[in-house]
Design an enzyme around this catalytic site. Structure first.
Site, PDB file in Angstrom:
ATOM      1  CB  SER A  28      -0.833   0.098   1.214  1.00 33.68           C
ATOM      2  OG  SER A  28       0.017  -0.029   2.314  1.00 33.68           O
ATOM      3  CG  ASN A 115      -4.416  -4.151  13.694  1.00 35.72           C
ATOM      4  OD1 ASN A 115      -3.694  -4.007  12.663  1.00 35.72           O
ATOM      5  ND2 ASN A 115      -4.863  -5.099  14.137  1.00 35.72           N
ATOM      6  CB  THR A 160     -41.304  24.306 -11.899  1.00 37.43           C
ATOM      7  OG1 THR A 160     -42.440  24.624 -12.708  1.00 37.43           O
ATOM      8  CG2 THR A 160     -41.385  25.145 -10.492  1.00 37.43           C
ATOM      9  CG  HIS A 161     -42.207  20.453 -14.311  1.00 38.75           C
ATOM     10  ND1 HIS A 161     -42.555  19.378 -13.880  1.00 38.75           N
ATOM     11  CD2 HIS A 161     -43.027  21.353 -13.492  1.00 38.75           C
ATOM     12  CE1 HIS A 161     -43.444  19.515 -12.857  1.00 38.75           C
ATOM     13  NE2 HIS A 161     -43.902  20.556 -12.560  1.00 38.75           N
ATOM     14  CB  SER A 282     -15.067  22.159 -30.630  1.00 36.51           C
ATOM     15  OG  SER A 282     -15.102  21.188 -31.646  1.00 36.51           O
ATOM     16  CE  LYS A 288     -19.791  22.865 -29.298  1.00 37.58           C
ATOM     17  NZ  LYS A 288     -19.870  21.398 -29.253  1.00 37.58           N
ATOM     18  CD  GLU A 295     -19.620  19.720 -21.171  1.00 38.98           C
ATOM     19  OE1 GLU A 295     -20.284  18.864 -21.812  1.00 38.98           O
ATOM     20  OE2 GLU A 295     -18.792  20.113 -21.596  1.00 38.98           O
ATOM     21  CD  GLN A 327      -3.128  -2.401   2.767  1.00 36.72           C
ATOM     22  OE1 GLN A 327      -2.657  -2.918   3.733  1.00 36.72           O
ATOM     23  NE2 GLN A 327      -2.700  -2.877   1.512  1.00 36.72           N
TER      24      GLN A 327
HETATM   25  N1  ARG Z   1      -1.682  -1.128   5.821  1.00 39.15           N
HETATM   26  C1  ARG Z   1      -2.718  -1.475   6.728  1.00 39.15           C
HETATM   27  C2  ARG Z   1      -3.843  -0.779   6.547  1.00 39.15           C
HETATM   28  O1  ARG Z   1      -3.983   0.028   5.775  1.00 39.15           O
HETATM   29  C3  ARG Z   1      -2.122  -1.192   8.143  1.00 39.15           C
HETATM   30  C4  ARG Z   1      -2.676  -1.859   9.330  1.00 39.15           C
HETATM   31  C5  ARG Z   1      -1.899  -3.294   9.117  1.00 39.15           C
HETATM   32  N2  ARG Z   1      -2.278  -4.153  10.007  1.00 39.15           N
HETATM   33  C6  ARG Z   1      -1.975  -5.364  10.164  1.00 39.15           C
HETATM   34  N3  ARG Z   1      -2.302  -6.129  11.110  1.00 39.15           N
HETATM   35  N4  ARG Z   1      -1.532  -6.011   8.881  1.00 39.15           N
HETATM   36  O2  ARG Z   1      -5.005  -1.096   7.143  1.00 39.15           O
END
Ligand code: ARG
Length: 467
Positions: A28, A115, A160-161, A282, A288, A295, A327
């Site tokens: 991550s 955690n 309206t509408h 455009s 345009k 948009e 995660q």
């Molecule tokens: N990368 C994890 C998350 O975003 C961090 C916590 C990971 N904890 C674990 N016990 N693997 O949630």
């Protein structure tokens, strides 16, 4: 040659791309590194607390804190050696810390788990982005107020509408969006209160077997309270859902305004001109001026809704407590934050440069039977029951359409064909008298709108202090 997984149907595809390395699946670091400041702030507070509570030696805590500051500096100047094999932000930072300061670095994670650490980082980040969101919301609200003030007497057709209905002040129309955004701000403030709870000290799930001082941590890190249940604290992502929901509603509002801008800037409506900065040409049709920013704001609303749904779905089947599924809360959240903040900035600029064709909207506000309701009310004032007055006006409007005439162009003789109650004073009904008559709180009369403008400015000033 069959490489499993490179084709969902399981058909061998010798020309397909090589199968992605599955070991990347858990990584991550490419997105959670956005949280480095929050992570380091959390770690510094944690180290301080550990030393105060005599859980680790003060000299080690000092080294840890200096080391973390040096790591932060490396990240900031781009020299930090990010290593995907260390998976996430927490491991990368801790590993680098230990490289720099030696064994003392190994004491940082005492009485803590990734955690409660990631729950902390996400809460710190959310609180920060809510402040930013509120600032940007106020920016858009100020642009609405300025545009309303600069055109405070302009009357336009109200719809309206998407059918012309009754004249309204252009300012009244804009202030409707002010009110929507005001409610959005309230939702973000509400979300802030729920995010403002310290989870650190929950450990992996059950709490920690050290004499920690969570109140001290809360104070150090600017939280108003501490979480009351460690199992809830490590697995709760409600505060993210709430941000997603508030962002979705806010994007919905912005999308409606975007839609109006698209319609208003069309040749058919011709109510407003966007500055060239907020349009693009455009590639094929030279005449345009496309309202691409509006948009895209409308279009990007979809992904913000999508991220809300995605997180709700991630959470729905999770048994207590932490599961790695959590995660998956990040990429969607970051995208929602980026999308919303960028969209708010676009609106601030776009509204600031919007030019209203006052002459045209004023003219249209009085045309095309826009005043039919006012004429029915006029008959009511002459003691005709409203239902009957409505029927008379319906027939008069049909007559106008057949004859290709505007209401104001009818002769007294024509009026009398439909009702004897019409008198010369019917010609005094104008778009101006129509709006002026709607002088109840919340109505479009200039006096009421002026009050709303004053109130809007007061709300902006009151909100300027932040949370
Ligand atoms: N990368 C994890 C998350 O975003 C961090 C916590 C990971 N904890 C674990 N016990 N693997 O949630």
């Amino acid at each position: 040659m069959f490489r499993p997984g490179n084709n969902l149907a399981g058909t061998p595809d010798p020309f397909g791309p090589p199968m992605p390395d599955y070991t990347d699946y858990t990584v991550s670091i490419h997105y959670d590194r956005r949280l480095y400041r929050h992570d380091i702030a959390g770690s510094i507070a944690h180290a301080r607390m550990l030393a105060r509570q005599e859980i680790i030696p003060t000299e080690d805590a000092d080294q840890i804190i200096q080391g973390l500051k040096a790591v932060e500096q490396e990240i900031e100047d781009g020299s930090f050696p990010w290593d995907p094999s260390l998976e996430d932000l927490h491991m990368n930072i801790e590993h680098r810390l230990t490289e720099k300061i030696g064994p003392a670095g190994g004491r940082l994670h005492t009485g803590r788990s990734r955690n409660d650490q990631i729950a902390l980082d996400m809460r710190l980040y959310t609180k920060q982005v809510i402040e930013e969101t509120l600032g940007d919301l106020r920016g858009v609200q100020s642009s609405l107020v300025s545009l309303a003030e600069a055109n405070r007497d302009v009357i336009m057709p109200g719809y309206t509408h998407l059918q012309r209905a009754q004249p309204v002040l252009f300012a009244h129309h804009l202030l409707a969006y002010f009110r929507m955004l005001q409610r959005d701000a309230g939702r973000f403030q509400d979300c802030y209160r729920r995010a403002d709870v310290l989870p650190l000290g929950s450990g992996a799930l059950a709490g920690v077997p050290y004499p920690t001082d969570r109140e001290f941590l809360a104070k150090e890190l600017g939280f108003s309270e501490i979480s009351r249940n460690s199992m809830d604290a490590v697995s709760d992502r409600d505060f993210l859902l709430e941000y997603h929901a508030a962002a979705s509603i806010c994007m919905m509002h912005l999308s409606r305004l975007a839609e109006e801008i698209v319609i208003w800037s069309s040749r058919e409506f011709g109510f407003v001109r966007l500055s060239p900065e907020f349009t693009t040409g455009s590639s094929i049709m030279p005449q345009k001026r496309n309202p691409d920013y509006a948009e895209l704001a409308r279009g990007k609303t979809g992904r913000v809704y999508g991220h809300l749904m995605a997180l709700l779905t991630v959470l729905k089947g999770l048994p207590l407590t932490y599961n790695r599924d959590l995660q998956e809360d990040k990429e969607g959240f970051f995208d929602t934050v980026d999308t919303l903040l960028a969209t708010l900035k676009v609106f601030q600029g776009m509204l600031g440069s919007l030019e209203l064709d006052r002459e045209r909207v004023t003219r249209l506000a009085g045309e095309s039977q826009m005043l039919a309701t006012d004429l029915a009310d006029y008959l009511v004032a002459k003691k005709v029951p409203f239902r009957e007055a409505h029927g008379i006006m319906r027939r008069i409007c049909e007559h106008c359409e057949r004859e290709g005439k505007e209401l104001q162009a009818l002769t007294m003789e024509e009026y009398h064909r439909f009702s004897p109650h019409f008198g010369q004073d019917v010609y005094q009904i104008t778009a101006g008298s129509s709006v002026a008559a709607r002088d109840n709180p919340g109505g479009t009369a200039p006096q009421q709108v002026a009050k709303e403008l004053t109130e809007a400015k007061q709300l902006l000033e009151a909100g300027a202090d932040g949370l």
